[in-house]
Design an enzyme around this catalytic site. Structure first.
Site, PDB file in Angstrom:
ATOM      1  CG  ASP A   1     -67.223  46.276 -13.645  1.00 16.51           C
ATOM      2  OD1 ASP A   1     -66.540  46.585 -14.639  1.00 16.51           O
ATOM      3  OD2 ASP A   1     -67.513  44.953 -13.352  1.00 16.51           O
TER       4      ASP A   1
ATOM      5  CG  ASN B   1     -58.268  49.169 -12.645  1.00 17.72           C
ATOM      6  OD1 ASN B   1     -59.122  49.924 -12.424  1.00 17.72           O
ATOM      7  ND2 ASN B   1     -58.540  47.995 -13.164  1.00 17.72           N
TER       8      ASN B   1
HETATM    9  C1  FPP Z   1     -64.692  49.725 -15.005  1.00 16.87           C
HETATM   10  O1  FPP Z   1     -65.168  49.592 -16.302  1.00 16.87           O
HETATM   11  C2  FPP Z   1     -64.327  50.957 -14.956  1.00 16.87           C
HETATM   12  C3  FPP Z   1     -62.981  51.366 -14.578  1.00 16.87           C
HETATM   13  C4  FPP Z   1     -61.685  50.259 -14.637  1.00 16.87           C
HETATM   14  C5  FPP Z   1     -62.606  52.812 -14.616  1.00 16.87           C
HETATM   15  C6  FPP Z   1     -63.720  53.696 -14.184  1.00 16.87           C
HETATM   16  C7  FPP Z   1     -63.534  54.925 -14.614  1.00 16.87           C
HETATM   17  C8  FPP Z   1     -64.274  56.066 -14.889  1.00 16.87           C
HETATM   18  C9  FPP Z   1     -65.852  55.859 -14.778  1.00 16.87           C
HETATM   19  C10 FPP Z   1     -63.869  57.250 -15.439  1.00 16.87           C
HETATM   20  C11 FPP Z   1     -62.843  58.144 -14.787  1.00 16.87           C
HETATM   21  C12 FPP Z   1     -63.041  58.425 -13.456  1.00 16.87           C
HETATM   22  C13 FPP Z   1     -63.284  59.666 -12.972  1.00 16.87           C
HETATM   23  C14 FPP Z   1     -63.890  59.871 -11.428  1.00 16.87           C
HETATM   24  C15 FPP Z   1     -63.111  60.918 -13.451  1.00 16.87           C
HETATM   25  P1  FPP Z   1     -64.370  48.191 -17.282  1.00 16.87           P
HETATM   26  O2  FPP Z   1     -63.361  48.940 -18.072  1.00 16.87           O
HETATM   27  O3  FPP Z   1     -63.766  47.371 -16.277  1.00 16.87           O
HETATM   28  O4  FPP Z   1     -65.601  47.573 -17.775  1.00 16.87           O
HETATM   29  P2  FPP Z   1     -65.552  46.056 -18.448  1.00 16.87           P
HETATM   30  O5  FPP Z   1     -65.557  45.212 -17.288  1.00 16.87           O
HETATM   31  O6  FPP Z   1     -66.915  46.041 -19.130  1.00 16.87           O
HETATM   32  O7  FPP Z   1     -64.665  45.840 -19.424  1.00 16.87           O
END
Ligand code: FPP
Length: 247
Positions: free
Chosen positions: A18, A66
């Protein structure tokens, strides 16, 4: 590294990655730049886990919830995932890493799903570590899916109600064959499970760090493992029972 006991490593580490959005915001960048940086962290952590000898690493890459994010963000995440799979699959084979995935994979765009299936097939002989990606994943959906599977087998006469015990139920989950996580890491400070591995984390040790996912690195991982090793896992028993001082 000296603080890590190689004999007491978590067999399975699961991570809620996250904070990509907050990382980007702090740097005045768009959210997608945060996800791009997040993929670099994925690479570093996969390599570190393999080197350490972790047997299973499950990454929460995309939840069922998501899909409701802005269209361009969803498209960017799907693009990053496909690019990652295409770029890393040879390296996975070289490092003896078997790719696996859990979730409503049929919801993925067809090209991403095909690339995923291809990478899973290409790495199926690898046995050094399982890299398990949770994609379009939701713990409640997984449990419902398991119940549907049981009911369908019941209708076909393949299973009787009295045969359903904890172990049998687990075999209907997407994580069939994978041991439950020993350690669950969540980055960026929130104390939430967010519908992740609800069944499997019954006795998992939880570790929350303020570090945002794009900044999470090998050193942070070692810190989490050292913290895990300082815990006493009792699985509902008393400390005395565990240490053999009491029946
Ligand atoms: C959460 O951060 C992250 C995600 C919803 C996606 C995770 C994806 C990756 C790290 C990249 C793709 C994965 C692979 C395996 C290649 P957020 O966007 O919810 O952050 P925030 O809470 O600060 O808005």
């Amino acid at each position: 590294m000296e603080e890590i006991d190689k004999e007491n490593l978590p067999r399975h580490i699961a991570i809620i990655m996250d904070g990509n959005g907050r990382w980007a915001k702090k740097k005045n960048l768009n959210r997608i730049s945060g996800h791009i940086k997040g993929v670099n962290a994925v690479r570093e952590i996969v390599t570190a886990c393999r080197e350490l000898g972790i047997k299973v690493l499950t990454l929460y890459a995309f939840s069922v919830e998501n899909w409701r994010r802005p269209k361009d963000e969803v498209a960017a995440l799907m693009g990053l995932l496909e690019e990652y799979l295409l770029k890393e699959r040879e390296e996975m084979i070289q490092n003896n890493i078997r790719l696996s995935a859990i979730g409503r994979l049929e919801d993925l765009p067809l090209d991403v799903w095909n690339t995923l299936k291809e990478a899973i097939k290409m790495t199926e002989q690898c046995n050094g570590m399982i890299l398990n990606l949770a994609l379009s994943y939701g713990g409640r959906s997984e449990i419902l899916h398991a119940i549907q599977g049981i009911l369908s087998d019941f209708q076909k006469g393949k299973v009787k109600p009295e045969e359903i015990n904890l172990q049998r139920f687990s075999q209907y989950l997407w994580t069939r064959g994978i041991p439950d996580p020993d350690l669950l890491i969540r980055t960026s400070g929130e104390f939430r499970i967010s519908n992740f591995l609800l069944w499997q984390i019954a006795y998992t040790e939880l570790y929350v760090t303020e570090t945002l996912w794009p900044d999470f690195n090998r050193k942070e991982l070692l810190k989490a493992i050292a913290d895990y090793q300082s815990r006493e896992r009792r699985f509902g028993l008393t400390s005395e029972q565990l240490n053999g001082r009491e029946e």
